[in-house]
Motif scaffolding. Structure first.
Motif, PDB file in Angstrom:
ATOM      1  N   HIS A   4       0.840  -1.196   0.000  1.00 11.71           N
ATOM      2  CA  HIS A   4       0.000   0.000   0.000  1.00 11.71           C
ATOM      3  C   HIS A   4       0.878   1.251   0.000  1.00 11.71           C
ATOM      4  O   HIS A   4       1.824   1.364   0.792  1.00 11.71           O
ATOM      5  N   PHE A   5       0.560   2.192  -0.893  1.00  8.86           N
ATOM      6  CA  PHE A   5       1.297   3.446  -1.005  1.00  8.86           C
ATOM      7  C   PHE A   5       0.543   4.568  -0.290  1.00  8.86           C
ATOM      8  O   PHE A   5      -0.628   4.833  -0.604  1.00  8.86           O
ATOM      9  N   ASP A  57      -9.064   2.927   7.408  1.00 10.49           N
ATOM     10  CA  ASP A  57      -9.695   1.609   7.274  1.00 10.49           C
ATOM     11  C   ASP A  57      -9.017   0.761   6.194  1.00 10.49           C
ATOM     12  O   ASP A  57      -9.158  -0.472   6.187  1.00 10.49           O
ATOM     13  N   LYS A  58      -8.314   1.415   5.271  1.00 12.07           N
ATOM     14  CA  LYS A  58      -7.589   0.670   4.240  1.00 12.07           C
ATOM     15  C   LYS A  58      -6.404  -0.099   4.825  1.00 12.07           C
ATOM     16  O   LYS A  58      -5.898  -1.036   4.214  1.00 12.07           O
ATOM     17  N   ILE A  59      -5.931   0.335   6.001  1.00 13.06           N
ATOM     18  CA  ILE A  59      -4.710  -0.225   6.581  1.00 13.06           C
ATOM     19  C   ILE A  59      -5.076  -1.386   7.498  1.00 13.06           C
ATOM     20  O   ILE A  59      -5.641  -1.188   8.582  1.00 13.06           O
ATOM     21  N   THR A  60      -4.765  -2.605   7.045  1.00 16.43           N
ATOM     22  CA  THR A  60      -5.099  -3.812   7.800  1.00 16.43           C
ATOM     23  C   THR A  60      -3.887  -4.746   7.838  1.00 16.43           C
ATOM     24  O   THR A  60      -2.873  -4.519   7.170  1.00 16.43           O
ATOM     25  N   HIS A  61      -4.016  -5.803   8.609  1.00 14.41           N
ATOM     26  CA  HIS A  61      -2.935  -6.788   8.715  1.00 14.41           C
ATOM     27  C   HIS A  61      -2.708  -7.546   7.411  1.00 14.41           C
ATOM     28  O   HIS A  61      -1.702  -8.273   7.277  1.00 14.41           O
ATOM     29  N   SER A  62      -3.598  -7.379   6.429  1.00 14.83           N
ATOM     30  CA  SER A  62      -3.405  -8.057   5.142  1.00 14.83           C
ATOM     31  C   SER A  62      -2.312  -7.391   4.307  1.00 14.83           C
ATOM     32  O   SER A  62      -1.856  -7.964   3.310  1.00 14.83           O
ATOM     33  N   ALA A  65       3.473  -4.570   3.188  1.00 10.79           N
ATOM     34  CA  ALA A  65       4.414  -3.450   3.262  1.00 10.79           C
ATOM     35  C   ALA A  65       3.715  -2.139   2.928  1.00 10.79           C
ATOM     36  O   ALA A  65       2.853  -2.098   2.046  1.00 10.79           O
ATOM     37  N   ILE A  66       4.091  -1.096   3.657  1.00 14.87           N
ATOM     38  CA  ILE A  66       3.663   0.265   3.377  1.00 14.87           C
ATOM     39  C   ILE A  66       4.838   1.000   2.744  1.00 14.87           C
ATOM     40  O   ILE A  66       5.972   0.906   3.223  1.00 14.87           O
ATOM     41  N   ILE A  67       4.586   1.739   1.646  1.00 17.40           N
ATOM     42  CA  ILE A  67       5.610   2.620   1.070  1.00 17.40           C
ATOM     43  C   ILE A  67       5.142   4.050   1.282  1.00 17.40           C
ATOM     44  O   ILE A  67       4.065   4.440   0.816  1.00 17.40           O
ATOM     45  N   LEU A  87       2.991  -2.663  11.087  1.00 16.33           N
ATOM     46  CA  LEU A  87       3.290  -3.051   9.710  1.00 16.33           C
ATOM     47  C   LEU A  87       4.680  -2.560   9.300  1.00 16.33           C
ATOM     48  O   LEU A  87       5.195  -1.580   9.831  1.00 16.33           O
ATOM     49  N   LYS A  88       5.269  -3.246   8.347  1.00 18.56           N
ATOM     50  CA  LYS A  88       6.570  -2.834   7.818  1.00 18.56           C
ATOM     51  C   LYS A  88       6.381  -1.590   6.960  1.00 18.56           C
ATOM     52  O   LYS A  88       5.595  -1.601   6.009  1.00 18.56           O
TER      53      LYS A  88
END
Length: 450
Positions: A4-5, A57-62, A65-67, A87-88
């Motif tokens: 996810h960006f 809400d877009k940010i989940t354990h699924s 990696a976050i950029i 999250l990484k």
């Protein structure tokens, strides 16, 4: 891999997003505003967010990696959620390093020329069908994307920017790449908002040189005294290869580069670009391209987007736009057009658009940068000064700083456009330098002027 960006709309970020989707990753992203051409390109690849804004809400354990892009802030709601979930989180350069840590990393750095040199290298490699991974800061002819990532390329060619990595990682981007092969083109103070003194700015390049892997290679411009001094005094056990501007001549507005087989016409011009060619040649040779093959390919290099890009021409006049905005780039670009077209009336226009260029204390760095022009214009927006929370800059301050006789200064975009459209274009070379667009100037209309 699910990535996810945060701030997907940036020039670099959206290209990386597209590259990762092409590689088979599942990509999502958010941003509060996305400009063209990023918006259309993301839409074409099915990556444009359904709505602008930040959505925790877009940010989940699924997400694997976050950029994180520089456009985001430290208190960004999605970033805070990602941190809470553990999250990484990668900065853009940190993620590129992870993608290339088992490759030979080639990093092109310097206050000026790095985009053009990187573009030259990629043009030569593409001409000879040599596949490499890469990241470059400009759109190139023959390339669909500014980023390419694969699992099988031996090399990764990276434009090494000295600006900060992310809102939570204040290291310059090029400190993270650990190059095997590096190039340093020159040092001229820039980014005053994050490097408040010249000494602090120079230190970043010292750290970059020290980050080259043991036994690695540094190609450097020995004509730049600051670069030469840093390279000569580094204790890093690396191999050092200096370069300098090659012999060339200008005949009837065309540049000829001296080669072992005699003078060769090239599409680009200006002393700085001939120096860039010399640096690119060294790098390509270290990547396995011999000298003759390099010259064959570089002859057709037309330049990177917005770097001395021709935007209009008539029987006796010509117009260019260029990304130049820092003092060293403004001077080099103006001199290049002057030398290429010595018999034409040179009208050089510069927009002060960046944080550094609009800083009252930094303005003195522009002294005599437009000296080679027959006629010079500076445009800036007082509103941009306010947005950047800087002290007011007056027209008199600008005239004093540039020290250019009869310098015209415009603050209203309509007045500047009226000035351009009122000119009688006879035997003129027009140079428009900016990292913006002069408050809305349509560069496509310039050809109508000439």
């Amino acid at each position: 891999m699910n990535v996810h960006f945060i701030a997907i709309g940036g020039a670099a970020m959206h290209n990386l997003a597209i590259a990762l989707q092409d590689k088979g990753y599942t990509v999502s992203g958010s941003d509060d505003i996305i400009y063209e051409p990023s918006k259309t390109r993301l839409q074409q690849h099915g990556l444009l967010p359904e709505a602008f804004g930040w959505f925790p809400d877009k940010i989940t354990h699924s997400i694997d990696a976050i950029i994180l892009g520089m456009h985001a802030r430290k208190d960004n709601p999605e970033l805070l959620k990602a941190e809470a979930l553990g999250l990484k989180i990668y900065s853009y350069p940190e993620f590129l390093y992870e993608q290339s840590k088992f490759k030979t990393r080639v990093v092109i750095a310097g206050s000026h020329g790095k985009t053009t040199i990187t573009s030259m290298i990629l043009h030569v490699l593409n001409y000879h069908d040599i596949e490499v991974d890469y990241m470059v800061g400009a759109q190139l002819e023959g390339f669909d994307n500014m980023v390419k990532l694969s699992d099988d390329s031996e090399f990764m060619v990276l434009e090494g920017d000295e600006y900060l990595s992310s809102p939570i990682d204040r290291r310059p981007k090029f400190h993270l790449y650990e190059p095997n092969i590096a190039l340093l083109s020159g040092i001229a103070w820039d980014h005053i908002n994050v490097f408040p003194t010249y000494e602090n700015y120079v230190d970043q390049f010292k750290i970059f040189i020290d980050s080259i892997v043991n036994g690695g290679i540094l190609v450097y411009n020995e004509e730049d005294p600051e670069v030469k001094q840093l390279v000569e005094h580094t204790e890093n056990p690396i191999r050092k290869h200096p370069y300098q501007t090659p012999a060339y001549e200008i005949v009837d507005g065309e540049t000829y580069l001296e080669t072992p087989d005699g003078p060769m016409p090239v599409e680009v011009f200006g002393k700085h670009n001939l120096s860039n060619i010399a640096g690119a040649k060294w790098i390509c040779q270290h990547m396995g391209v011999d000298e003759a093959d390099f010259y064959e390919a570089i002859a057709s290099f037309k330049g990177a987007s917005k770097r001395l890009e021709k935007i209009g021409e008539s029987a006796n006049s010509i117009a260019f736009k260029d990304f130049a905005h820092s003092p060293s780039k403004v001077k080099a670009t103006t001199n290049a057009v002057r030398n290429q077209f010595p018999d034409k009336h040179l009208l050089a226009c510069l927009e002060l658009h960046t944080y550094s260029s609009l800083n009252a204390d930094f303005l003195k760095e522009y002294k005599k940068t437009l000296a080679a022009a027959d006629e010079a214009v500076v445009f800036y927006s007082p509103e941009a000064v306010k947005i950047k929370h800087l002290d007011d800059v007056s027209i008199d301050q600008i005239k004093a700083a540039f020290d250019k006789e009869n310098l015209k200064v415009y603050t209203n975009p309509d007045d500047f456009k009226a000035f351009l459209f009122s000119k009688k274009w006879q035997n003129t070379a027009l140079l428009l330098m900016s990292s913006g667009n002069y408050g809305g100037l349509d560069f496509n209309q310039i050809n109508q002027l000439l």
